[in-house]
Enzyme design. Structure first.
Site, PDB file in Angstrom:
ATOM      1  N   SER A 133       0.777  -1.232   0.007  1.00 56.44           N
ATOM      2  CA  SER A 133      -0.171  -0.148  -0.042  1.00 56.44           C
ATOM      3  C   SER A 133       0.769   1.456  -0.068  1.00 56.44           C
ATOM      4  O   SER A 133       0.455   2.367  -0.565  1.00 56.44           O
ATOM      5  CB  SER A 133      -0.959  -0.108   1.172  1.00 56.44           C
ATOM      6  OG  SER A 133      -0.330  -0.226   2.548  1.00 56.44           O
ATOM      7  N   HIS A 179       1.330   4.747   4.075  1.00 49.19           N
ATOM      8  CA  HIS A 179       0.662   5.326   3.177  1.00 49.19           C
ATOM      9  C   HIS A 179       1.184   6.896   2.711  1.00 49.19           C
ATOM     10  O   HIS A 179       1.215   7.358   1.692  1.00 49.19           O
ATOM     11  CB  HIS A 179      -0.792   5.495   3.360  1.00 49.19           C
ATOM     12  CG  HIS A 179      -1.506   4.276   3.714  1.00 49.19           C
ATOM     13  ND1 HIS A 179      -2.737   3.971   3.890  1.00 49.19           N
ATOM     14  CD2 HIS A 179      -1.265   2.859   3.464  1.00 49.19           C
ATOM     15  CE1 HIS A 179      -3.230   2.728   3.838  1.00 49.19           C
ATOM     16  NE2 HIS A 179      -2.047   2.092   3.513  1.00 49.19           N
TER      17      HIS A 179
END
Length: 233
Positions: A133, A179
């Site tokens: 991610s 992230h």
């Protein structure tokens, strides 16, 4: 007949990469590596893959490769890898042809590294993370830059980014730090590639991305220098 990727000699994308027809080879390769790692994690007993390739800040000084290898691992929950691979497929199909293979791969890997740096800087030292991610968020940032450069509609990308960013704060066990790190680095790399002047474009693009990597390495070394001696080894 199977469609294969072929270079088109002399032709460049708008960002300087070689124009290729066919499937996004780098995207498919990254997906394949993640799938194989996921299968091996299931197949090899004792959590061998996870134990040796997942990332936690306390492993940085002695096993720094985990900052990259962890981006190819996922939890045993199938939805984790399924979501990341779907996002990678969508983003890769949009960005790999635009950037070219080398630039796309570089942005992906720098974003993955930056995701681990984000965890290193902002998470407890024993936080363990896996997943693509961080790299995927880097591609989200890159897509925003590309759309901005092309004068496209940014609203859908912004909405997707906000939704995915919010999930990291409201759903447990999602590393928003990764992230954030990936998003920042991916966006900066894409700015370097998309806005490099035509003159000396390659030098500016690769030099800027190298500078971003050096900053990430510097941040890593600084943070490691603050660790207690027993963590450094």
């Amino acid at each position: 007949m199977r469609e294969t990727a072929k270079a088109m000699p002399g032709r460049k994308t708008i960002f300087g990469g070689a124009v290729r027809t066919g499937r996004p080879v780098v995207t498919l390769t990254m997906m394949a590596i993640c799938a194989v790692a996921f299968a091996l994690d299931w197949a090899i007993p004792g959590g061998f893959v996870f134990q040796n390739f997942a990332y936690a800040p306390f492993t940085t000084a002695t096993e720094p490769w985990r900052m990259i290898t962890s981006a190819f691992l996922h939890s045993t929950n199938i939805t984790h890898i399924a979501f990341n691979m779907y996002a990678l497929w969508i983003l890769g199909n949009a960005l790999e042809p635009a950037f070219g293979r080398a630039r796309f791969l570089s942005i992906y890997l720098v974003s993955a590294f930056a995701g681990s740096v984000g965890v290193l800087l902002l998470s407890p030292v024993d936080t363990v993370v896996v997943g693509a991610s961080g790299a995927v968020f880097g591609l989200f940032g890159a897509l925003f830059v590309v759309q901005k450069k092309r004068g496209g509609d940014l609203r859908q990308i912004v909405v997707l980014l906000l939704i995915n960013a919010a999930l990291g704060f409201f759903i447990p066990n999602i590393a928003w730090q990764a992230h954030l790190g990936g998003l920042i680095a991916g966006s900066l790399c894409a700015v370097a590639v998309a806005y490099a002047p035509a003159r000396n474009r390659n030098a500016v693009q690769w030099g800027a991305m190298a500078a971003i990597v050096l900053v990430l390495v510097g941040l890593t070394l600084y943070k490691v220098s603050t660790f207690p001696a027993f963590l450094i080894g």
